[in-house]
Design a protein around this motif. Structure first.
Motif, mmCIF file in Angstrom:
data_model
loop_
_atom_site.group_PDB
_atom_site.id
_atom_site.type_symbol
_atom_site.label_atom_id
_atom_site.label_comp_id
_atom_site.label_asym_id
_atom_site.label_seq_id
_atom_site.Cartn_x
_atom_site.Cartn_y
_atom_site.Cartn_z
ATOM 1 N N ARG A 62 0.819 -1.043 -0.003
ATOM 2 C CA ARG A 62 -0.055 -0.023 0.254
ATOM 3 C C ARG A 62 0.898 1.168 0.136
ATOM 4 N NH1 ARG A 62 -4.107 -0.447 4.566
ATOM 5 N NH2 ARG A 62 -3.912 1.500 4.783
ATOM 6 N N PHE A 63 1.861 1.362 0.657
ATOM 7 C CA PHE A 63 2.842 2.218 0.654
ATOM 8 C C PHE A 63 3.237 2.778 -0.694
ATOM 9 C CE2 PHE A 63 7.414 4.046 1.456
ATOM 10 C CZ PHE A 63 6.928 5.181 1.676
ATOM 11 N N GLU A 64 3.631 1.657 -1.361
ATOM 12 C CA GLU A 64 4.382 1.903 -2.725
ATOM 13 C C GLU A 64 3.192 2.462 -3.799
ATOM 14 O OE1 GLU A 64 6.490 -1.550 -3.953
ATOM 15 O OE2 GLU A 64 7.462 -0.670 -5.265
ATOM 16 N N THR A 65 1.943 1.977 -3.497
ATOM 17 C CA THR A 65 0.909 2.317 -4.404
ATOM 18 C C THR A 65 0.702 3.854 -4.149
ATOM 19 O OG1 THR A 65 -0.175 0.298 -4.032
ATOM 20 C CG2 THR A 65 -1.406 1.801 -5.288
ATOM 21 N N TRP A 66 0.754 4.359 -2.726
ATOM 22 C CA TRP A 66 0.405 5.472 -2.217
ATOM 23 C C TRP A 66 1.649 6.593 -2.921
ATOM 24 C CZ3 TRP A 66 3.470 9.171 0.173
ATOM 25 C CH2 TRP A 66 2.797 10.183 0.688
ATOM 26 N N LEU A 67 2.867 6.043 -2.721
ATOM 27 C CA LEU A 67 4.036 6.887 -3.188
ATOM 28 C C LEU A 67 3.851 7.171 -4.836
ATOM 29 C CD1 LEU A 67 6.550 7.794 -1.945
ATOM 30 C CD2 LEU A 67 8.034 5.871 -2.840
ATOM 31 N N ILE A 68 3.587 5.905 -5.597
ATOM 32 C CA ILE A 68 3.267 6.288 -6.940
ATOM 33 C C ILE A 68 2.461 7.260 -7.406
ATOM 34 C CG2 ILE A 68 2.567 4.934 -9.076
ATOM 35 C CD1 ILE A 68 4.191 2.735 -8.004
ATOM 36 N N ARG A 69 1.415 7.018 -6.690
ATOM 37 C CA ARG A 69 0.004 7.949 -6.955
ATOM 38 C C ARG A 69 0.576 9.588 -6.647
ATOM 39 N NH1 ARG A 69 -4.610 7.804 -8.806
ATOM 40 N NH2 ARG A 69 -6.204 9.379 -8.041
ATOM 41 N N VAL A 87 14.765 6.914 -2.754
ATOM 42 C CA VAL A 87 14.931 5.997 -1.638
ATOM 43 C C VAL A 87 13.973 5.199 -1.193
ATOM 44 C CG1 VAL A 87 16.176 5.963 0.600
ATOM 45 C CG2 VAL A 87 17.009 7.439 -1.121
ATOM 46 N N LEU A 88 12.922 6.065 -0.668
ATOM 47 C CA LEU A 88 11.631 5.478 -0.226
ATOM 48 C C LEU A 88 11.373 4.236 -1.111
ATOM 49 C CD1 LEU A 88 9.391 8.332 1.133
ATOM 50 C CD2 LEU A 88 10.607 6.779 2.521
ATOM 51 N N ARG A 89 11.337 4.350 -2.490
ATOM 52 C CA ARG A 89 10.696 3.413 -3.544
ATOM 53 C C ARG A 89 11.593 2.289 -3.475
ATOM 54 N NH1 ARG A 89 8.312 3.013 -9.013
ATOM 55 N NH2 ARG A 89 7.451 1.002 -8.636
ATOM 56 N N CYS A 90 12.916 2.425 -3.281
ATOM 57 C CA CYS A 90 13.972 1.630 -3.409
ATOM 58 C C CYS A 90 13.740 0.453 -2.190
ATOM 59 C CB CYS A 90 15.342 2.197 -3.429
ATOM 60 S SG CYS A 90 16.184 2.514 -4.839
ATOM 61 N N VAL A 91 13.595 1.229 -1.052
ATOM 62 C CA VAL A 91 13.328 0.520 0.279
ATOM 63 C C VAL A 91 12.260 -0.309 0.232
ATOM 64 C CG1 VAL A 91 13.375 0.558 2.633
ATOM 65 C CG2 VAL A 91 14.792 2.064 1.356
ATOM 66 N N ALA A 92 11.100 0.417 -0.310
ATOM 67 C CA ALA A 92 9.948 -0.617 -0.295
ATOM 68 C C ALA A 92 10.059 -1.974 -1.399
ATOM 69 C CB ALA A 92 8.801 0.305 -0.914
ATOM 70 N N ASN A 93 11.010 -1.442 -2.387
ATOM 71 C CA ASN A 93 11.122 -2.513 -3.437
ATOM 72 C C ASN A 93 11.937 -3.608 -3.023
ATOM 73 O OD1 ASN A 93 10.360 -3.394 -5.686
ATOM 74 N ND2 ASN A 93 11.936 -2.404 -6.913
ATOM 75 N N LEU A 94 12.913 -3.396 -2.129
ATOM 76 C CA LEU A 94 14.143 -4.205 -1.390
ATOM 77 C C LEU A 94 13.428 -5.199 -0.740
ATOM 78 C CD1 LEU A 94 17.138 -2.150 -0.284
ATOM 79 C CD2 LEU A 94 16.978 -3.690 -2.227
#
Lengths: 152, 428
Positions: free
Chosen positions: A3-10, A136-143
């Motif tokens: 959900r965090f990643e979805t929010w970040l992308i939006r 960085v947030l997106r990277c970490v969420a992905n890691l």
């Protein structure tokens, strides 16, 4: 994708779409003012460029990055996961370097002033600082997902 | 040695699937750490930002947006209907409609992918209904879209012109003749194939139908005229032309064709922003690489290396073509353009190759790479639209690819094809 990643992308999409609208309107306004009113907006080029840089860097958070995937796809599943994890770690390290560098540039340019806009040039480098934090947030969420692929 | 670390590092990192922008940054950082230790690393951030902070580059975002607006605003359909009344009655009618439609649409959008998406979504289903094999129509839509960035406006040419510091207007005009040549030869090929396979043709609807569809499409048809006329006439800059094209497409879509919704407008903006970001990140990273290349005199090393291989301009151009065709098979064309042009250009100039001519050769070459396996983006995009396996689409593409390569050879060895028109229209 969590959900965090979805929010970040939006967030990145909405912000960059709004900024792109501003860029297009500013350039149109420049033409309009020149031909209809016969004048010129002295600050418009600086503001357009500044908005464009913010738009690009924020949008890079959600953009599909260009990469060559064909050789990695040929690897067996396990080593593919490891290579992807290493690639993501390198991206994370470079993003942190960019954040550090952008912070330094904000410091160095705080007393430089845009001649027509009369604001500090640090606003230009702030774009990269803010954007690299988003990356960085997106990277970490992905890691987290990458680690699971390796251990799976 | 520096050349080896920088380019070798870049190639190795990108083969390992590191996003290209970061592969460039990584290779640059490694080169700095080895050969220029002690340089402040703020430099990396500084060059990335100043690489993007460039007014003409904004044109890329605006032309991408114009292409998106054209696709969601019903403009494509009107253009195709107009093309159908003109050439639909020739043997292989809808094939000719695809090529002619692509040519007109090329005058609005500057991106091959936007072009293929536009014609593909309209023409592939229409050709299927008329009895054409889907693989054939997918192959035709994909290869015809190569004209998109050759016929002005053109996103790769904007980027090339900025990099090499030549006039964007001249680059645009240089693409006109080769683009038209591609269109004509593609139509000849369609006709030859259609005669052999007995493909259908439509009925000639008379000049009345041509006039009616012309007026229905006239609002859309005015876009290329406004863009090119405005740039050539010195009415506005390329960036301004991009903004005018966006405004005009939006007005036509909302007021004339009444097809734009808030939702599709939002989607167009997001797609254009994301597309721009993907390219600009590489542009920014290559800003750092460009600085490093001249700081360590890597371009001179590369030029010496190339000039050792050959000092014959014709042989050099052949070498360039082979190199970029291979690179284009694996790499995104814009990324390849941004990364490799600064390395090859000094040698080209030293051999007396005109930068405009060189640019056109490289751009055509890389755009053909969009239609070649294994990473031909247009092939997969069109195969997906037609719901056909990619290898069938590739096989159907072969005659059209042959035509495109023929045009590439002609542009390479007949410089007048690219240089005559800019000289005539813009002087010098």
């Amino acid at each position: 994708m969590n959900r965090f990643e979805t929010w970040l992308i939006r967030f990145a999409d909405v912000t960059s779409a709004a900024l792109l609208t501003v860029v297009a309107l500013l350039v149109c306004a420049q033409v309009l003012v020149r031909y209809v009113l016969g004048g010129s907006l002295v600050w418009s080029e600086e503001l357009t460029r500044l908005t464009f840089v913010w738009m690009v860097l924020v949008a890079a958070t959600s953009a599909q990055p260009m990469r060559v995937e064909i050789f990695v796809d040929m690897l067996p599943k396990r080593s593919r996961a490891v290579v992807r994890l290493l690639a993501d770690l390198l991206v994370l390290a470079l993003t942190l370097l960019l954040a550090y560098g952008a912070w330094g540039m904000m410091d160095l340019t705080q007393f430089d002033i845009y001649p027509a806009l009369a604001i500090s040039v640090r606003w230009l480098h702030a774009a990269l600082f803010v954007a690299s934090i988003l990356w960085v947030l997106r990277c970490v969420a992905n890691l987290a997902a990458r680690f699971r692929e390796v251990t799976a | 040695m520096t050349l080896l670390v920088l380019i070798g590092g870049l190639v190795a990192l990108s083969l390992f699937g590191v996003p290209l922008a970061f592969a460039i940054l990584g290779a640059c950082v490694a080169t700095i750490l080895i050969f220029r230790p002690g340089l402040p690393l703020e430099l990396v951030a500084q060059h990335v930002v100043s690489g993007i902070d460039n007014f003409p580059l904004i044109a890329v975002a605006l032309f991408l947006l114009a292409g998106e607006l054209m696709n969601s605003g019903g403009i494509t359909r009107r253009i195709v209907e107009f093309a159908a009344t003109l050439v639909g009655h020739i043997r292989g009618g809808l094939g000719h409609v695809t090529v002619l439609g692509s040519m007109i649409i090329s005058g609005i959008s500057g991106s091959a992918v936007a072009d293929a998406a536009a014609t593909g979504s309209v023409m592939v289903p229409a050709m299927k209904r008329a009895g054409y094999p889907p693989a054939f129509s997918a192959a035709l839509c994909g290869t015809a879209a190569v004209m998109g960035p050759i016929i002005p406006p053109s996103i790769p040419m904007v980027i090339y012109a900025i990099q090499v510091e030549v006039s964007v207007g001249k680059m645009f005009v240089a693409g006109i003749l080769p683009g038209i040549l591609m269109g004509v030869l593609l139509m000849v090929t369609v006709w030859l194939i259609s005669r052999k396979r007995d493909y259908p043709f439509g009925r000639w609807g008379g000049f009345g139908a041509v006039v009616t569809t012309f007026f229905a499409a006239s609002a859309a048809l005015a876009t290329p005229v406004i863009i090119l006329g405005g740039i050539l006439g010195g009415v506005f800059t390329v960036t301004e032309a991009g903004a005018i094209a966006c405004a005009y497409c939006l007005i036509v879509a909302v007021l004339v064709y009444r097809q734009m919704t808030w939702r599709s407008l939002g989607e167009a903006l997001v797609n254009a922003a994301r597309g721009t970001a993907a390219v600009m990140l590489i542009v920014g990273a290559s800003g750092l690489m460009g600085w490093l290349i001249s700081d360590l005199q890597i371009n001179k090393q590369a030029a010496r290396l190339l000039l050792d291989l050959t000092t014959n301009p014709e042989a050099f151009l052949l070498l360039i073509n082979v190199f970029f065709l291979v690179v284009g098979m694996f790499m995104d064309p814009l990324a390849a353009l941004i990364v490799f042009v600064p390395i090859f250009l000094p040698a080209a100039v030293a051999l007396g190759v005109d930068p405009i001519h060189f640019g056109l050769v490289v751009v055509i070459n890389l755009m053909i790479g969009l239609c070649t396996p294994p990473v031909g983006y247009l092939i997969y995009l069109m195969a997906n639209v037609a719901k056909e396996p990619p290898h069938r689409v590739i096989r159907e593409s072969l005659p059209f690819l042959g035509v495109l390569l023929l045009v590439l050879a002609a542009v390479t060895y007949v410089p007048a094809l690219s240089l005559a028109l800019p000289k005539l229209l813009l002087g010098g």
